[in-house]
Design an enzyme around this catalytic site. Structure first.
Site, PDB file in Angstrom:
ATOM      1  N   LYS A   8       6.846  11.252   0.666  1.00  0.00           N
ATOM      2  CA  LYS A   8       5.479  11.101   0.161  1.00  0.00           C
ATOM      3  C   LYS A   8       4.420  11.547   1.160  1.00  0.00           C
ATOM      4  O   LYS A   8       3.459  12.235   0.807  1.00  0.00           O
ATOM      5  CB  LYS A   8       5.234   9.647  -0.259  1.00  0.00           C
ATOM      6  CG  LYS A   8       5.948   9.236  -1.540  1.00  0.00           C
ATOM      7  CD  LYS A   8       5.692   7.786  -1.880  1.00  0.00           C
ATOM      8  CE  LYS A   8       6.135   7.459  -3.303  1.00  0.00           C
ATOM      9  NZ  LYS A   8       7.580   7.624  -3.525  1.00  0.00           N
ATOM     10  N   SER A  11      11.401   8.174  -0.195  1.00  0.00           N
ATOM     11  CA  SER A  11       9.939   8.088  -0.235  1.00  0.00           C
ATOM     12  C   SER A  11       9.250   8.420   1.080  1.00  0.00           C
ATOM     13  O   SER A  11       8.015   8.460   1.126  1.00  0.00           O
ATOM     14  CB  SER A  11       9.503   6.696  -0.703  1.00  0.00           C
ATOM     15  OG  SER A  11       9.721   6.573  -2.093  1.00  0.00           O
ATOM     16  N   TYR A  44       2.834   0.456  -6.547  1.00  0.00           N
ATOM     17  CA  TYR A  44       3.661   1.548  -6.048  1.00  0.00           C
ATOM     18  C   TYR A  44       4.336   2.262  -7.205  1.00  0.00           C
ATOM     19  O   TYR A  44       4.891   1.622  -8.091  1.00  0.00           O
ATOM     20  CB  TYR A  44       4.701   0.979  -5.095  1.00  0.00           C
ATOM     21  CG  TYR A  44       5.447   1.998  -4.282  1.00  0.00           C
ATOM     22  CD1 TYR A  44       4.772   2.905  -3.484  1.00  0.00           C
ATOM     23  CD2 TYR A  44       6.831   2.023  -4.292  1.00  0.00           C
ATOM     24  CE1 TYR A  44       5.460   3.824  -2.710  1.00  0.00           C
ATOM     25  CE2 TYR A  44       7.538   2.933  -3.521  1.00  0.00           C
ATOM     26  CZ  TYR A  44       6.842   3.838  -2.734  1.00  0.00           C
ATOM     27  OH  TYR A  44       7.532   4.756  -1.977  1.00  0.00           O
TER      28      TYR A  44
END
Length: 399
Positions: free
Chosen positions: A63, A60, A171
């Site tokens: 991101k 992640s 999330y």
């Protein structure tokens, strides 16, 4: 670097004791890299030492890179933060909200009350979630035979949201849809767009969705911590010929490459003579964009892959485009208003514009938010701030 022995000692001690397999850590200011070191081993089943150019699945941490790419297209007016994203991505034009399950076990869906925007995707307020932290979505995937997002199959994107857009922070897979928006607006596949517009100008030569041969020779093995605290190798690799590139978690890369991205943010969008983002765009991305909403505790629905996640539980946390923002100074010394996030296999970064410091630490251990990994991260960050002057002047470096 002078006086780095304290940081070296903390990282070496933990890896030598077998509490983690190995680690790479690096720190920079807007002007230079001031710390870069590796300790331990890449893989407990092999004799290879960890090296500073080792390649990790950054998960992640992808991101923020995808969000920066999207903001380049916002600058060009090819994307809009506030227009309904369904105009660009028809699959998101009529989102359905999962409200539970009927007596027969079938999902109960209803139309969302509002449209989804690009800004909501960036701030995790669009309503999408991860089944890893949402029991209802885990049940939905099982009932419908929908694959998990990490399969990188298009069918994994065909899921309902779990709340009306803009009503709460949760999330989730939002940034994977952001990646699709980048592709549609630019006319390029996400890998090509990032290569041309992010990795090339930043000289991030070891970051990619596909593990090239030169990267594979330096690839760090995944490890799992068992109930007895022991570590064992765990075969893991994302699909190398995916149906879609996972903008929310698909990249592999090195700590030094990621620091180059973080230092670009410190430099107000500039790096290597390239203006990757406008200064006003970087400033916009660094602001709270969830208003009175707060980042909430992420309660695990898949303990083998993640523990409960609740960074700084006594502090309200906000969300920018797309980072966590701490609203007060942290115990380690991170300034209020800093930007940070992480990758599932316990890689972490932070960007502190007030102190002109960015740090990256990478490990490859599951589950996420592993206590020993978090302790290593905290010791590293404390060591960095211990050698920083209290103001962001020209001497504000580790020395």
């Amino acid at each position: 670097m002078r006086n780095s022995a304290e940081i070296d000692q903390a990282l070496r001690r933990t890896s030598d004791a077998g509490e983690i397999p190995g680690v790479v850590a690096t720190v920079g200011t807007s002007r230079e890299v001031i710390y870069h070191a590796a300790f331990g081993r890449r893989d407990l089943s092999k004799d290879q030492p960890m090296t500073t150019d080792s390649v990790f699945w950054i998960a992640s941490m992808t991101k923020a890179i995808t969000a920066a790419a999207a903001m380049q297209l916002v600058e060009q007016e090819k994307l809009s933060l506030h227009e309904p994203i369904g105009k660009l991505l028809p699959d998101l034009a009529n989102p359905q909200v999962l409200e539970g399950f009927g007596a027969d076990g079938e999902p109960k869906l209803r139309p969302a009350r509002t449209a989804i925007t690009l800004l909501q995707l960036m701030t995790h307020t669009a309503g999408f979630c991860y089944d890893m932290w949402n029991d209802s979505m885990a049940t939905y995937l099982e009932k419908t035979g929908t694959p998990s997002i990490t399969t990188c199959k298009r069918a994994a994107l065909r899921v309902p949201i779990v709340g009306d857009p803009g009503t709460r922070w949760e999330y989730g897979t939002n940034i994977d849809f952001l990646g699709k928006a980048v592709e549609t607006a630019s006319g390029q596949r996400l890998d090509a767009y990032l290569r041309d517009n992010m990795f090339a100008p930043l000289e991030m030569n070891d970051t990619a969705f596909k593990i090239r041969d030169s990267m594979r020779t330096r690839l760090v093995g995944m490890h799992v911590r068992g109930p007895d605290e022991s570590l064992r190798p765990f075969p893991f690799e994302l699909e190398q010929e995916p149906e879609f590139h996972m903008g929310g978690g698909g990249l592999y890369g090195t700590a030094s490459d990621y620091l180059a991205f973080a230092r670009m943010i410190l430099n107000k969008g500039r790096s290597n003579g390239h203006q990757v983002l406008k200064p006003e765009t970087v400033a916009l991305m660094s602001q709270n964009h969830i208003g009175d909403l707060n980042m909430t505790k992420m309660k695990t629905a898949a303990p083998p892959y993640s523990n409960d996640v609740d960074f700084y539980p006594d502090m309200p946390k906000k969300w920018g485009l797309s980072y966590m923002i701490n609203t007060a100074k942290t115990p380690e010394g991170r300034s209020a208003g800093s930007l940070a996030w992480a990758g599932l296999a316990n890689s972490y970064y932070w960007i502190d514009p007030v102190r002109d410091i960015a740090g990256v630490i990478m490990m490859q251990v599951l589950p996420f938010a592993d206590r020993k990994c978090l302790d290593v991260f905290a010791a590293f960050e404390r060591g960095v701030y211990c050698h920083c002057k209290p103001s962001a002047d020209e001497n504000d470096v580790i020395n």
